[in-house]
Design a protein around this motif. Structure first.
Motif, PDB file in Angstrom:
ATOM      1  N   ALA A  44      14.747  25.934  19.199  1.00 56.25           N
ATOM      2  CA  ALA A  44      14.324  27.321  19.396  1.00 56.25           C
ATOM      3  C   ALA A  44      14.167  27.650  20.872  1.00 56.25           C
ATOM      4  O   ALA A  44      14.652  28.681  21.364  1.00 56.25           O
ATOM      5  CB  ALA A  44      13.014  27.572  18.649  1.00 56.25           C
ATOM      6  N   ARG A  47      17.404  27.899  22.803  1.00 62.73           N
ATOM      7  CA  ARG A  47      18.075  29.195  22.605  1.00 62.73           C
ATOM      8  C   ARG A  47      17.508  30.255  23.543  1.00 62.73           C
ATOM      9  O   ARG A  47      18.251  31.062  24.120  1.00 62.73           O
ATOM     10  CB  ARG A  47      17.914  29.648  21.156  1.00 62.73           C
ATOM     11  CG  ARG A  47      18.803  28.917  20.170  1.00 62.73           C
ATOM     12  CD  ARG A  47      18.604  29.458  18.779  1.00 62.73           C
ATOM     13  NE  ARG A  47      18.942  30.878  18.680  1.00 62.73           N
ATOM     14  CZ  ARG A  47      18.720  31.619  17.592  1.00 62.73           C
ATOM     15  NH1 ARG A  47      18.139  31.066  16.526  1.00 62.73           N
ATOM     16  NH2 ARG A  47      19.065  32.889  17.575  1.00 62.73           N
ATOM     17  N   VAL A  48      16.190  30.267  23.695  1.00 64.94           N
ATOM     18  CA  VAL A  48      15.569  31.244  24.600  1.00 64.94           C
ATOM     19  C   VAL A  48      16.061  31.007  26.032  1.00 64.94           C
ATOM     20  O   VAL A  48      16.432  31.960  26.746  1.00 64.94           O
ATOM     21  CB  VAL A  48      14.036  31.158  24.542  1.00 64.94           C
ATOM     22  CG1 VAL A  48      13.407  32.108  25.560  1.00 64.94           C
ATOM     23  CG2 VAL A  48      13.522  31.476  23.140  1.00 64.94           C
ATOM     24  N   GLU A  51      19.582  32.292  26.682  1.00 59.18           N
ATOM     25  CA  GLU A  51      19.643  33.740  26.879  1.00 59.18           C
ATOM     26  C   GLU A  51      19.066  34.134  28.241  1.00 59.18           C
ATOM     27  O   GLU A  51      19.555  35.081  28.879  1.00 59.18           O
ATOM     28  CB  GLU A  51      18.922  34.461  25.750  1.00 59.18           C
ATOM     29  CG  GLU A  51      19.636  34.335  24.398  1.00 59.18           C
ATOM     30  CD  GLU A  51      19.036  35.236  23.337  1.00 59.18           C
ATOM     31  OE1 GLU A  51      18.306  36.186  23.684  1.00 59.18           O
ATOM     32  OE2 GLU A  51      19.309  34.999  22.136  1.00 59.18           O
ATOM     33  N   TYR A 277       8.813  30.688  15.641  1.00 54.10           N
ATOM     34  CA  TYR A 277       9.721  29.564  15.412  1.00 54.10           C
ATOM     35  C   TYR A 277      10.499  29.731  14.097  1.00 54.10           C
ATOM     36  O   TYR A 277      11.650  29.316  13.997  1.00 54.10           O
ATOM     37  CB  TYR A 277       8.959  28.237  15.425  1.00 54.10           C
ATOM     38  CG  TYR A 277       8.525  27.825  16.814  1.00 54.10           C
ATOM     39  CD1 TYR A 277       9.459  27.406  17.759  1.00 54.10           C
ATOM     40  CD2 TYR A 277       7.182  27.848  17.189  1.00 54.10           C
ATOM     41  CE1 TYR A 277       9.071  27.037  19.035  1.00 54.10           C
ATOM     42  CE2 TYR A 277       6.786  27.473  18.469  1.00 54.10           C
ATOM     43  CZ  TYR A 277       7.736  27.074  19.381  1.00 54.10           C
ATOM     44  OH  TYR A 277       7.349  26.707  20.656  1.00 54.10           O
ATOM     45  N   MET A 280      13.335  31.990  14.748  1.00 54.78           N
ATOM     46  CA  MET A 280      14.407  31.318  15.483  1.00 54.78           C
ATOM     47  C   MET A 280      15.335  30.510  14.571  1.00 54.78           C
ATOM     48  O   MET A 280      16.399  30.061  15.013  1.00 54.78           O
ATOM     49  CB  MET A 280      13.812  30.383  16.542  1.00 54.78           C
ATOM     50  CG  MET A 280      13.182  31.089  17.726  1.00 54.78           C
ATOM     51  SD  MET A 280      14.324  32.188  18.602  1.00 54.78           S
ATOM     52  CE  MET A 280      13.940  33.751  17.824  1.00 54.78           C
ATOM     53  N   HIS A 286      17.541  37.513  18.079  1.00 52.07           N
ATOM     54  CA  HIS A 286      17.583  37.648  19.531  1.00 52.07           C
ATOM     55  C   HIS A 286      16.420  36.832  20.111  1.00 52.07           C
ATOM     56  O   HIS A 286      15.270  37.276  20.120  1.00 52.07           O
ATOM     57  CB  HIS A 286      17.478  39.108  19.945  1.00 52.07           C
ATOM     58  CG  HIS A 286      18.638  39.942  19.498  1.00 52.07           C
ATOM     59  ND1 HIS A 286      19.873  39.877  20.094  1.00 52.07           N
ATOM     60  CD2 HIS A 286      18.748  40.841  18.479  1.00 52.07           C
ATOM     61  CE1 HIS A 286      20.698  40.709  19.490  1.00 52.07           C
ATOM     62  NE2 HIS A 286      20.044  41.310  18.501  1.00 52.07           N
ATOM     63  N   ALA A 287      16.733  35.631  20.571  1.00 49.88           N
ATOM     64  CA  ALA A 287      15.698  34.672  20.934  1.00 49.88           C
ATOM     65  C   ALA A 287      14.791  35.180  22.047  1.00 49.88           C
ATOM     66  O   ALA A 287      13.563  35.114  21.953  1.00 49.88           O
ATOM     67  CB  ALA A 287      16.335  33.345  21.328  1.00 49.88           C
ATOM     68  N   TRP A 291      10.804  36.099  21.863  1.00 50.68           N
ATOM     69  CA  TRP A 291       9.851  35.361  22.690  1.00 50.68           C
ATOM     70  C   TRP A 291       9.032  36.316  23.561  1.00 50.68           C
ATOM     71  O   TRP A 291       7.809  36.177  23.665  1.00 50.68           O
ATOM     72  CB  TRP A 291      10.587  34.349  23.567  1.00 50.68           C
ATOM     73  CG  TRP A 291       9.667  33.588  24.463  1.00 50.68           C
ATOM     74  CD1 TRP A 291       8.901  32.515  24.150  1.00 50.68           C
ATOM     75  CD2 TRP A 291       9.395  33.880  25.854  1.00 50.68           C
ATOM     76  NE1 TRP A 291       8.168  32.107  25.241  1.00 50.68           N
ATOM     77  CE2 TRP A 291       8.450  32.928  26.291  1.00 50.68           C
ATOM     78  CE3 TRP A 291       9.870  34.848  26.734  1.00 50.68           C
ATOM     79  CZ2 TRP A 291       7.975  32.924  27.594  1.00 50.68           C
ATOM     80  CZ3 TRP A 291       9.379  34.844  28.029  1.00 50.68           C
ATOM     81  CH2 TRP A 291       8.442  33.887  28.451  1.00 50.68           C
TER      82      TRP A 291
END
Length: 445
Positions: A44, A47-48, A51, A277, A280, A286-287, A291
Motif C-alpha cells: 500500500a 503505491r503511494v 504516485e 489500507y 489500497m 487513487h493511493a 492517503w
C-alpha cells in the motif's frame, strides 16, 4: 546514498519520501528500502510513493522487503519507525489504563510504559543487528517512546543513534511566528526529555523575545499552547511547556476527557488506517489522494480531547503540516554533507544537563556536523521541572531494567514510580492487565 526505513509500511512514510523528493543537492538519497513485517502494508505504501514520484526526475528508487537483515545491509542511514503491537496494541494500552483511572497515552504515563516494555526488546535486537550488519550507518529513531527507545539503542550503538521528534520544532515555530520572528533565525532555549520539555527563551539577533510574549496576555493566548494551558499558567511558569505536559498539568481533566470519548486516540487511528489500507487493496484506488485525505483527518484530530478540555478550539491550519520528516532530512544533510546546523534532538546527555548522568538521553538543542549531534550545555531547570525530569527518567531506567531482566517486579516498580500512577496496587493491576492483552510481554516473569 541508501536509506532504510524500518516500519516502512507505516502511514507516515510518505511524509519522509515527499521530503526526499524535494532534495536535489549532491549526495542526496538515491535508494530507499522499506522494511515491514506486513507485506500488504508495504504494498500500500509503495503505491503511494510511486504516485508521489510520478513526473519527478531522478526520484529515489524504492524497494520493499520483509527481510530485516537484507534491509540493513549497506545502509548509510536507517530510520526506525516501528510500532510493536500495531495500533491494536496502542488501543489496548489506552483501554487498560483508563479502566484503572490513569492515563493511557502512548508516550506518557501507564500507556507509555506499556509501549516501552514491549518495544525495547525489539529495538535492542535491531540495534544489535545494525551494529553487526551496518556499523557505519546512522540510525535515526522515530519510534515512540522516542527518548526511552533511543537510550535503549544507544547502549549498543553509542552516539550513532539519534532520536527525533517534531513537537519541539513545532513549538518553537509557533512561538517565533506569534512574535513575528523567522524561526530559522531564532535560537530556541529548549530543555527536557522527549515529550517533557520547556521553551525558556527564544533569541533573535541575541535578544530574548520570550519575556515580551509572556508579558502580553493577548499575544500569549493567541496560539496553540496559550489556548491549551491558559495564559495565567504560562505566566506562572515563566516558560512555554511542550504540549504533552498538558497530561501532567491537567491530568484529571485529560483522563476524564479520554474516558468520555467515543473512541480513544489509538482506537480511532486503528479504524481510520484500517479503512485506508483496505482501500489500497482495490487496484483502481487513487493511493495518494486516499492517503492525503486520511492524513488531513489524522492531523486535525491530534490531541483533540486535550483541546476540548481547555476550550482551545480547532488546530490552526499552519500546524497541520507535520514536521518530523523535515527534522530528519536536515539531520541527514548535516551529517552526510557536513552542513552544520542546530536541531533539537534526543541524544546522550554528556553533561549538558547537570542533574542527569552522561548516558541519559535528553532532548536539547544540538550542534550537528559530519561527526553527529553534540548537545549544547543548558542552564539548570527550576526545581519543579527538575523534579519531573528526574522522576520520569527514573521510570525510564526501570523500564530498561525490566526489559533486560524480564522481571515483573521491576515492571511494577516502573509503573508505581511514575508521577501519573497514584498507587502501587494500581501499578500491579496495570502489569496484570497489560500482560493479558499483550503477548509481547510474556517475557515478564
Amino acid at each position: 546514498m541508501k536509506l532504510t526505513i524500518l516500519g516502512g509500511g507505516g502511514f507516515r512514510v510518505p511524509l519522509v519520501y515527499g521530503a526526499l523528493l524535494g532534495d536535489r543537492a549532491e549526495g542526496r538519497v538515491t535508494q530507499v528500502v522499506l522494511h515491514d513485517l506486513d507485506g500488504d502494508r508495504l504494498s500500500a505504501v509503495t503505491r503511494v510513493l510511486a504516485e508521489q514520484a510520478a513526473g519527478v526526475p531522478d526520484a529515489p528508487e524504492v524497494t520493499a522487503t520483509t527481510d530485516l537483515d537484507e534491509a540493513l545491509k549497506g545502509a548509510d542511514f536507517i530510520f526506525s519507525a516501528i510500532r510493536v503491537g500495531g495500533l491494536e496494541g496502542r488501543a489496548n494500552d489506552e483501554r487498560v489504563a483508563l479502566a484503572e483511572g490513569v492515563l493511557g497515552q502512548e508516550t506518557v504515563g501507564a500507556g507509555g510504559i506499556a509501549y516501552g516494555l514491549r518495544t525495547v526488546p525489539v529495538a535492542v535486537d535491531i540495534a544489535r543487528r545494525v551494529a553487526r550488519l551496518a556499523p557505519d550507518a546512522w540510525l535515526i529513531n522515530f519510534t515512540n517512546p522516542a527518548g526511552l527507545v533511543t537510550e535503549a539503542m544507544s547502549r549498543h550503538l553509542g552516539d550513532r543513534v539519534i532520536g527525533i521528534c517534531d513537537s519541539p520544532v513545532g513549538l518553537g515555530r509557533r512561538i517565533a511566528r506569534v512574535l513575528g520572528a523567522n524561526p530559522r533565525e531564532a535560537w530556541i532555549d529548549y530543555v527536557g526529555l522527549n515529550h517533557l520539555g520547556w521553551v525558556r527563551g527564544l533569541r533573535v539577533a541575541g535578544r530574548d523575545e520570550l519575556p515580551r510574549l509572556l508579558a502580553d496576555r493577548d499575544l500569549l493566548g493567541s496560539f496553540e499552547e496559550g489556548k491549551l494551558f491558559g495564559v495565567d499558567w504560562l505566566q506562572s511558569l515563566g516558560a512555554i511547556p511542550n504540549e504533552y505536559l498538558h497530561y501532567y498539568y491537567f491530568n484529571r481533566e485529560a483522563v476524564r476527557a479520554y474516558q468520555a470519548a467515543d473512541k480513544t486516540r489509538g482506537a480511532f487511528l486503528k479504524d481510520q488506517q484500517a479503512h485506508f489500507y483496505e482501500e489500497m487493496r482495490r487496484p483502481d484506488a487513487h493511493a495518494l489522494k486516499a492517503w492525503d485525505r486520511t492524513r488531513a483527518e489524522r492531523e486535525a484530530t491530534y490531541m483533540s480531547e486535550n483541546r476540548e478540555t481547555a476550550g482551545a478550539g480547532e488546530r490552526d491550519a499552519d500546524d497541520l503540516s507535520g514536521g518530523y520528516e523535515k527534522v530528519a532530512l536536515a539531520l541527514m544533510r548535516a551529517i552526510a554533507r557536513d552542513e552544520r546546523t542546530t536541531l533539537i534532538l534526543n541524544v546522550r546527555n554528556k553533561g549538558a544537563l547537570a542533574v542527569l548522568d552522561g548516558e541519559a538521553v535528553i532532548e536539547v538543542p544540538c550542534l550537528v556536523d559530519a561527526n553527529g549531534a553534540h548537545p549544547v550545555a543548558v542552564d539548570p531547570l527550576p526545581d519543579h521541572a527538575t523534579g519531573l525530569v528526574c522522576a520520569v527518567k527514573g521510570v525510564e531506567r526501570e523500564v530498561l531494567a525490566a526489559a533486560e531482566s524480564g522481571s515483573r517486579t521491576t515492571a511494577v516498580k516502573a509503573f508505581a514510580l511514575h508521577p501519573l500512577v497514584d498507587s502501587v496496587n494500581v501499578a500491579r493491576r496495570l502489569v496484570e492487565g497489560y500482560a493479558e492483552v499483550h503477548p509481547g510481554l510474556a517475557y515478564l516473569r
